[in-house]
Design a protein around this motif. Structure first.
Motif, short mmCIF file in Angstrom:
data_model
loop_
_atom_site.label_atom_id
_atom_site.label_comp_id
_atom_site.label_asym_id
_atom_site.label_seq_id
_atom_site.Cartn_x
_atom_site.Cartn_y
_atom_site.Cartn_z
N THR A 63 9.24 2.88 5.12
CA THR A 63 9.08 4.33 5.09
C THR A 63 9.80 4.89 3.88
OG1 THR A 63 9.29 4.17 7.49
CG2 THR A 63 9.16 6.38 6.55
N GLU A 64 9.04 5.75 3.12
CA GLU A 64 9.71 6.36 1.96
C GLU A 64 10.09 7.79 2.30
OE1 GLU A 64 7.29 6.13 -1.56
OE2 GLU A 64 5.42 6.16 -0.44
N GLY A 65 11.01 8.34 1.52
CA GLY A 65 11.39 9.73 1.71
C GLY A 65 12.36 9.94 2.85
N MET A 72 0.87 -1.18 0.00
CA MET A 72 0.00 0.00 0.00
C MET A 72 0.90 1.22 0.00
SD MET A 72 -3.05 1.51 0.66
CE MET A 72 -4.23 1.10 1.92
N ASP A 73 0.88 1.94 -1.19
CA ASP A 73 1.78 3.07 -1.39
C ASP A 73 1.20 4.34 -0.74
OD1 ASP A 73 3.90 4.46 -2.34
OD2 ASP A 73 3.48 4.19 -4.46
N ASP A 74 2.07 5.24 -0.39
CA ASP A 74 1.68 6.56 0.12
C ASP A 74 0.70 6.47 1.28
OD1 ASP A 74 3.22 7.42 -1.97
OD2 ASP A 74 1.52 7.80 -3.30
N PHE A 75 0.88 5.52 2.12
CA PHE A 75 -0.06 5.35 3.24
C PHE A 75 -0.02 6.55 4.16
CE2 PHE A 75 -1.48 4.01 7.41
CZ PHE A 75 -2.69 3.41 7.09
#
Ligand code: C2E
Ligand code: MG
Ligand code: MG
Length: 757
Positions: free
Chosen positions: A715-717, A658-661
């Motif tokens: 965690t992205e970014g 699930m992207d950009d959660f």
């Protein structure tokens, strides 16, 4: 005297021959019958011509034979003519056989005269100083006369019956022939009893032949024509009036008398009536004019036509005026035209007619500046669902009324479809304050229901040379779309930015196919690491190395292709590249995964699960290494079907992320139903903000939550070491961000992995 008679006979003969030829050439059905009858009349005249000029007994006798047999022929042919001319329908076979038989018997008995000497003989006398052979009749001659008079009587009966049973107007065609026939018969009878040597009745026969020809072939009763025409005109529903050469009315038909209230005894007064009813008509002749009178119930529509009547030399001898009341046709046509051009619910112009009128207006005043407005009711579907269709219809009618009230003078407006309306307003008359305020803020009330529709307007200023109204509305619509999700804005203008955006989109769309083929569009890889900083995989992110525009990020082109559906082609090619890469890693024995992005729009254009399964089969890779990134927007519509697809993916062995959660609205709510394995926590939580501690607490809890749900957290970014450390302390499993590496080319990524080792 004998010579004079001979000449008269000869002239008769020539005239009859000409008539017979002309009759035979006539196109009339009766032509040949007439030709036959006229030809038969020639024979007795020829016979008499011979008798008159002959001074020898032999020749005279031949003349008598021709005369008598010719009379039989006349009778037979006249009988036949009578049947045809009088249009006797029954065949009367018996009568016809009788006539033929009698004629033939008579001919035979006459021809037997030289043997039996029973019919006639001749005696020599002197007439006008020369020998003449006069007839001495015997029994056979009496028989001949009985036959001839008998047939003649039948012919008379046929004509008399016909004349009696025919309307008077047609009787003329029968009477005239009957009279001529009678004269010929009387003349013949006179000759028989007077015993004058020369049969002058032949002249009567000749004239009869000519009459026959004339009446049967050429005659058209003028009286008949006159009567028919005047009857026709009298009974016409159209009013017709005739005028003399000075313009005074001389006659009017029944319709005109009734319509204009004309006095039949005094047509002269009609002129004043016409002037009263139709003032100011042209005084010249030959014109046609429409004339409308009255309004509403009293409305009438006339077509008036005045035409001169001219004689053979072209001089005007009079004229006539026709007045046709075409009100009902006019109204019917107007009604049809109205329905074809208007929307039946609101009574506004429909789309086609609106476009047409707008184009006409622009063409009429091309110098003027105009705005095209596109008006939409936000969530109109909801109005129908909640308040019912009747209330929805009522709302649309209210909007139509608002348009009628507030679109300024010189504006054109209509309903495009559903809850979409359009208008054109000259800029010089445009007052945004008044129009927008009134059009967008009002309340629809019906019964207990009170509803305030949220109306938004997109506006496009027409450029010089714009001709395609549909395109103009597209642009106004585009302006509208720019504020669609904004509940504070009511109006938006199409601007230069949008203009260039359109061009940009058109250009990109035209090139996408080639770009995929030439690998201008291809994935860049951004490493994903575990808590120890070890690269465990990467996310494939699309990049376009455009030959003219340079390096393009997904935000430059993905939204464009999501709009027109081309995203499916782009994604397919990225997935394929990712699979290719996984296949090469598999060969090298490296166990790393790649994540690919799935656009919500992909689901409209392909069976995502099927497509991905096929790809892994084709490249013989393990589906667990091809991770699938979806966003919550995938679940915004058609949830049941989408959930099914996700389950199929999981079942096939793919890991769903699930992207950009956390960046959307309903993430938490969705989490309970969505079969996902990995939560990719959006970078919004890592951004520097005043409330850093609160953000940390949220992230910490999301990580905890994901673990409770037995999901992997990513965690992205991640941009700093500090962030990395903190997240690792919170127990986050995987990390992606510039702190480790930016997205990079295939080769750079390989290099990156080598160095890491
Ligand atoms: P995404 O899937 O959330 O991808 C992550 C985005 O965050 C990438 O942007 C990436 O470059 C950026 N990013 C990664 N680490 C950092 C960081 O530390 N700081 C900051 N500020 N940004 C970071 P990118 O590549 O521009 O992609 C943007 C979005 O476009 C993606 O968001 C994804 O939704 C979409 N996208 C990219 N490639 C594709 C594709 O092939 N197909 C589809 N359908 N969408 C794609
Ligand atoms: Mg992504
Ligand atoms: Mg993301």
């Amino acid at each position: 005297m004998r010579l004079t008679m001979a000449i008269v006979f000869a002239i008769m003969i020539v005239a009859l021959i000409i008539c017979a030829i002309m009759a035979s050439r006539s196109k009339k059905a009766i032509g040949l019958v007439v030709a036959f009858a006229v030809t038969c009349i020639i024979f007795p005249i020829v016979g008499n011509l011979i008798i008159t000029v002959s001074t020898s007994e032999k020749l005279s006798t031949i003349g008598y034979y021709i005369y008598f047999i010719g009379m039989d022929m006349i009778m037979y042919s006249m009988f036949y003519f009578a049947l045809r001319y009088c249009r006797v329908k029954k065949s009367y076979k018996f009568l016809r056989i009788l006539v033929v038989t009698l004629s033939l018997i008579d001919v035979v008995q006459l021809l037997l005269n030289p043997l039996l000497h029973h019919a006639f003989a001749t005696e020599r006398i002197v007439v006008y100083g020369a020998d003449y052979y006069r007839l001495i009749p015997y029994f056979g001659q009496t028989f001949h006369r009985v036959v001839c008079y008998g047939i003649l009587a039948m012919i008379f009966v046929i004509f008399l019956i016909r004349r009696a049973t025919t309307p008077r107007i047609y009787a003329e065609r029968y009477s005239s022939i009957l009279i001529c026939m009678l004269i010929a018969a009387i003349a013949e009878t006179y000759f028989i009893f007077s015993k004058t040597p020369i049969d002058i009745s032949m002249i009567a026969f000749g004239i009869f032949g000519l009459t026959l020809y004339y009446f049967a072939i050429h005659y058209r009763s003028l009286r008949l024509l006159d009567r028919m025409l005047s009857d026709l005109v009298s009974e016409m529903t159209q009013s017709i009036m005739f005028f003399d050469s000075h313009g005074g009315c001389i006659w009017a038909n029944d319709a005109a008398v009734a319509q204009m209230g004309i006095d039949r005894r005094n047509f002269e007064l009609a002129d004043a009536k016409i002037e009263e009813m139709f003032p100011n008509l042209p005084t010249i002749n030959d014109w046609t004019q429409e004339y409308t009178k009255g309004e509403g119930e009293d409305f009438r529509y006339y077509i008036l036509k005045k035409q001169a009547v001219r004689d053979a030399r072209g001089r005007v001898t009079g004229s006539f005026l026709g007045i046709e009341d075409k009100t009902s046709e006019y109204q019917e046509l107007a009604q049809q035209r109205y329905l074809a051009r208007h929307d039946s619910l609101t009574g506004l112009y429909n789309r086609d007619y609106l476009y047409k009128r707008i184009l006409e207006r622009i063409d009429e005043h091309p110098q003027e500046g105009y705005y095209i407005g596109f008006l939409n009711v936000k969530n109109f579907k909801m109005v129908n669902d909640v308040f019912g269709n009747a209330f929805g219809d009522y709302t649309l009618k209210c909007i139509a009324d608002k348009l009628r009230e507030f679109v300024p003078e010189g504006g054109i407006y209509g309903r495009i479809t559903g809850d979409l309306f359009g208008f054109l307003v000259p800029i010089s008359h445009f007052n945004q304050e008044r129009l927008v305020k009134n059009m967008t803020a009002f309340v629809v009330e019906e019964g207990d229901v009170s509803y305030s529709p949220f109306v938004q307007i997109g506006i496009y200023e027409i450029a010089r040379g714009d001709r395609d109204v549909a395109v103009m509305f597209d642009r106004a619509h585009m302006a509208l779309t720019s504020i669609k999700d904004d509940y504070t804005e009511r109006v938006a203008y199409y601007d230069d930015h949008m203009r260039s955006q359109v061009l940009w989109e058109q250009m990109l769309s035209a090139q996408v196919e080639k770009a995929i083929e030439e690998k201008q569009i291809r994935p860049y890889y951004q490493p994903i690491v575990d808590a120890k900083g070890k690269v465990v995989g990467a996310e494939a992110l699309a990049r376009w190395r455009h030959p003219e525009k340079g390096f393009l990020n997904p935000s430059d082109f993905i939204p464009v292709f999501e709009k027109n559906g081309m995203i499916a082609d782009v994604d397919r090619s990225i997935w394929r590249s990712a699979c290719e890469k996984l296949a090469s890693w598999k060969k090298e024995g490296r166990d790393m995964f790649l994540s690919v992005n799935i656009s919500p729009k992909d689901f409209y254009f392909m069976d995502v699960a099927e497509e991905l399964v096929e790809l892994t089969k084709e490249y013989e890779i393990d589906p667990k290494n091809l991770r699938v990134e979806i966003t919550e927007t995938v679940m915004m519509s058609d949830i049941k079907n989408r959930l099914g697809i996700l389950r199929r993916l999981k079942k096939a062995g793919f890991i769903v992320e699930m992207d950009d959660f956390g960046s959307g609205f309903s993430s938490l709510n969705l989490l309970k139903d969505m079969p996902v394995d990995v939560l990719k926590i959006d970078m919004v939580f890592l951004r520097e903000s005043a409330e850093r501690d609160r953000a940390r607490t949220i992230v910490h809890n999301i990580i905890k939550l994901s673990h409770d749900l037995r999901m992997t957290s990513l965690t992205e970014g991640v941009e700093t070491e500090e962030q990395f450390k903190a997240l690792a302390d919170m127990g986050c499993h995987l990390f992606q961000g510039f702190y480790f590496a930016k997205p990079m080319t295939d080769e750079e990524f390989e290099e990156f992995c080598r160095k890491e080792k």
